[in-house]
Scaffold this active site. Sequence first.
Site, PDB file in Angstrom:
ATOM      1  N   ASP A 186       0.854  -1.310   0.115  1.00  0.00           N
ATOM      2  CA  ASP A 186       0.023   0.062   0.077  1.00  0.00           C
ATOM      3  C   ASP A 186       1.004   1.188   0.403  1.00  0.00           C
ATOM      4  O   ASP A 186       1.943   1.386   0.583  1.00  0.00           O
ATOM      5  CB  ASP A 186      -0.770   0.035   1.203  1.00  0.00           C
ATOM      6  CG  ASP A 186      -1.803  -1.123   1.374  1.00  0.00           C
ATOM      7  OD1 ASP A 186      -2.082  -1.805   0.269  1.00  0.00           O
ATOM      8  OD2 ASP A 186      -2.357  -1.256   2.366  1.00  0.00           O
ATOM      9  N   LYS A 187       0.147   2.163  -0.380  1.00  0.00           N
ATOM     10  CA  LYS A 187       1.013   3.778  -0.566  1.00  0.00           C
ATOM     11  C   LYS A 187       1.574   4.017   0.793  1.00  0.00           C
ATOM     12  O   LYS A 187       2.620   4.319   0.708  1.00  0.00           O
ATOM     13  CB  LYS A 187       0.083   4.773  -1.202  1.00  0.00           C
ATOM     14  CG  LYS A 187       0.702   6.234  -0.797  1.00  0.00           C
ATOM     15  CD  LYS A 187      -0.564   7.301  -1.297  1.00  0.00           C
ATOM     16  CE  LYS A 187       0.039   8.392  -1.060  1.00  0.00           C
ATOM     17  NZ  LYS A 187      -1.215   9.669  -1.474  1.00  0.00           N
TER      18      LYS A 187
END
Length: 359
Positions: A186-187
């Site tokens: 994830d970011k």
Amino acid sequence: MDEGSPQGGPDPVRCRSYGSEGAKGKRDPLEFRRTEATSAPMQGDDAILTVTLADSAAGLRLDRALAEALPDLSRERVKTLIKGGRVADARGTVLWDPAAKAAAPATLEVRVPTPAPAHNVAQDLGLIIAYEDEHLIVVDKPAGMVVHPAAGNLDGTMVNALLHHCVGQLSGIGGVARPGIVHRIDKDTSGLIVAAKHDKAHEGLAKQFAAHSIDRRYLAIATGRPMPANGTIEAALGRSPTNRKKMAVVPAGRGKQAVTHYRTIEPLRGATVVECRLETGRTHQVRVHMAHIGHPLVGDPVYGRIRKPLSDVLKARGFERQALHAAHLGFIHPVTGKRIALDSDLPADMRELIDELRV
């Protein structure tokens, strides 16, 4: 397997040219029925590869024999080249059938088009490289960096950075000069992520991920005190029925199997440092599984609600992401067969938060 030495190396190479029939009057297995079609048009920047098939390749499918002889090309890529009229024998006869039996020894010519440039722009974003060779690269991704360009994030991503860092090194994934992203994080999760530089490495890594043989371990700060301190969470994951942007634990028949093994590393005030080892790799798996057992990750804006006084600590520190770090990555090198095991230290924001929450 010895380090850096793949099993089953080729036999000593020899070559001979074929006539239209072999010594016993049998048709050469690599000669195919001629049609009106000709080879693909030659381009000035095509790479011409001369491949000598060793004795051990006799009787194999043509695409398999060539893939084993060309370490940078996957079997699917080789199959595409054959069907595109880009493989010929020593007489110049184009070989069109990937399933035909290879005769060996034999010398073949493979014309590989120069990889088309990627559509994404190359950007110098100062990547931290944990490991790199001519086949693959492992990046220690910072929190806040998106892995792959998408709507709303067309640049500033890890792929943009890899296009700059690996300029001239990408032999093409599916014919396009781009890094082969096999998995994502994830970011706002930091840590280790591997990418391939060519088809063969991409295919080999993808098979390991599909077989769940990659060793992935995350360090996380979970709210509360998980009981038992060590355990396994087996719960299928799928899209949330109430919010399609979220993942959720769903009945087994509706979602994908997901297994997370966790163990307590250190108790904190109102939280616990845990290690989560993934047996599967589903979207948001650690975040959803830990929330499912009542211990969402500290700072998680989607799956967690942090109560006082912990929320006050996060606000004061400006900690606005899930406390999750991909700390360990282990796999078999898809080309050399060497075991690769890499570790990444916790980033400063998580280290400092742990220090403040120590009992």
